[in-house]
Motif scaffolding. Sequence first.
Motif, PDB file in Angstrom:
ATOM      1  N   SER A  47      29.175  57.418  57.925  1.00 24.22           N
ATOM      2  CA  SER A  47      28.426  56.190  57.680  1.00 24.22           C
ATOM      3  C   SER A  47      29.335  54.978  57.867  1.00 24.22           C
ATOM      4  O   SER A  47      30.540  55.035  57.614  1.00 24.22           O
ATOM      5  CB  SER A  47      27.830  56.184  56.275  1.00 24.22           C
ATOM      6  N   PRO A  81      23.421  57.463  53.272  1.00 19.63           N
ATOM      7  CA  PRO A  81      23.699  56.148  53.854  1.00 19.63           C
ATOM      8  C   PRO A  81      24.018  56.183  55.343  1.00 19.63           C
ATOM      9  O   PRO A  81      24.778  57.034  55.809  1.00 19.63           O
ATOM     10  CB  PRO A  81      24.896  55.649  53.038  1.00 19.63           C
ATOM     11  N   TYR A 120      19.542  53.749  55.008  1.00 18.49           N
ATOM     12  CA  TYR A 120      19.780  55.142  54.648  1.00 18.49           C
ATOM     13  C   TYR A 120      18.680  56.037  55.201  1.00 18.49           C
ATOM     14  O   TYR A 120      17.586  55.567  55.568  1.00 18.49           O
ATOM     15  CB  TYR A 120      19.870  55.312  53.126  1.00 18.49           C
TER      16      TYR A 120
END
Length: 408
Positions: free
Chosen positions: A290, A207, A213
């Motif tokens: 992320s 991600p 992603y």
Amino acid sequence: MTLKDTRILLIISGGIAAYKSLDLIRRLRERGARVIPVMTAGAQQFVTPLAVGALSSGHVFTDLFSREDEQDVGHIRLARDCDLVLVAPATADLMAKMANGLADDLASTVLLAADRPVLIAPAMNPKMWSHPATLRNAETLAGDGIRFVGPKAGEMAEGGEAGLGRMAEPLEIVAAVEGLLDARAGGQPLPLSGRRAIVTSGPTHEPIDPVRYIANRSSGKQGHAIAAALAKLGAEVTLVSGPVEIADPSGVRVVHVERAEEMLDAVVAALPADIAVMVAAVADWRVAASAGEKIKKKPGEAPPPLQLAENPDILKTIGHHAARPRLVVGFAAETQNLEANARDKLKRKGADLIVANDVSPATGIMGGDRNNVKIVSSDGIDAWPELSKQEVAERLANLIATRLTELR
């Protein structure tokens, strides 16, 4: 096969999964099997002999020193007067007894005296299953010819915990019983009977934020086909699959994951095994941190930089693991210098075989139904003709069976 007129000695040990044994008895009897139950003292804390006896329509054996049952050395009779011994659930404690030859109650004594095939369905907390002692015991039991069905990944009964340790569902266990008895009825065991295999398949999704992603273009077709081909030859297969749009293969235990780190954890948790085939196109990098929310475009501003971190190398980890499978097979998807890169990968990652293929866009291999591979080993390079991915899977499964035979 039909289980009509077969005699299944069912050993129920102490764990919350013992409640599933009631449905298991019903499923076996639906198919015509006679079920002879043995219950440990722990099992009787979860389900009653009365319930087990009512469903099996027979006597429930519980006591090694029963005056009635042991007058003709009953534990020996139980161990021999059946077609198969099934342990469901098999707790960590009972597996430890089996692996070390202990016999201090009726169940463990019967198992030590058994000269029939033994199939066990492990069930325990994930931490207990992944403990080095349990993994050692499982490896010992597999080496002794004990067959496994499960454990499965999922939520635990105690709540708040999840992982590998759930007992296989009753219908899965019934299918494993049928498969094992089928193999014996055929005279010769299947080439990979008694072997455990781990296969990885598909891509991983790393991600960037909740919407985006990093991924590879793998469809999972080749890995799924290899898992099915190994199972067809008698192996007990755990398939660790990244996100794919194809169905799970039948006869295979599947663990679904998203990220490379999750895939590595699932592969290590599935050890010990005899065979590892690392087919998945694992993303080499992930975003170091992320975002928790979708990253928004801002007019006039450059895209935010992505700081990348290297993902774990699953093939290398397994190739050098303390519980390394006897045969480790890796895949090398390359767009240039195919043979040189595959030979380098074979050496660096501790593999026995590398299945190398050219995945340049012009080949159409990524996502397609055909493959053109070269098998790289310390013996040299064997170039296979272009085949369907199913044919590659079957041919590779047979090569694995041959290699394992040569390692004995």
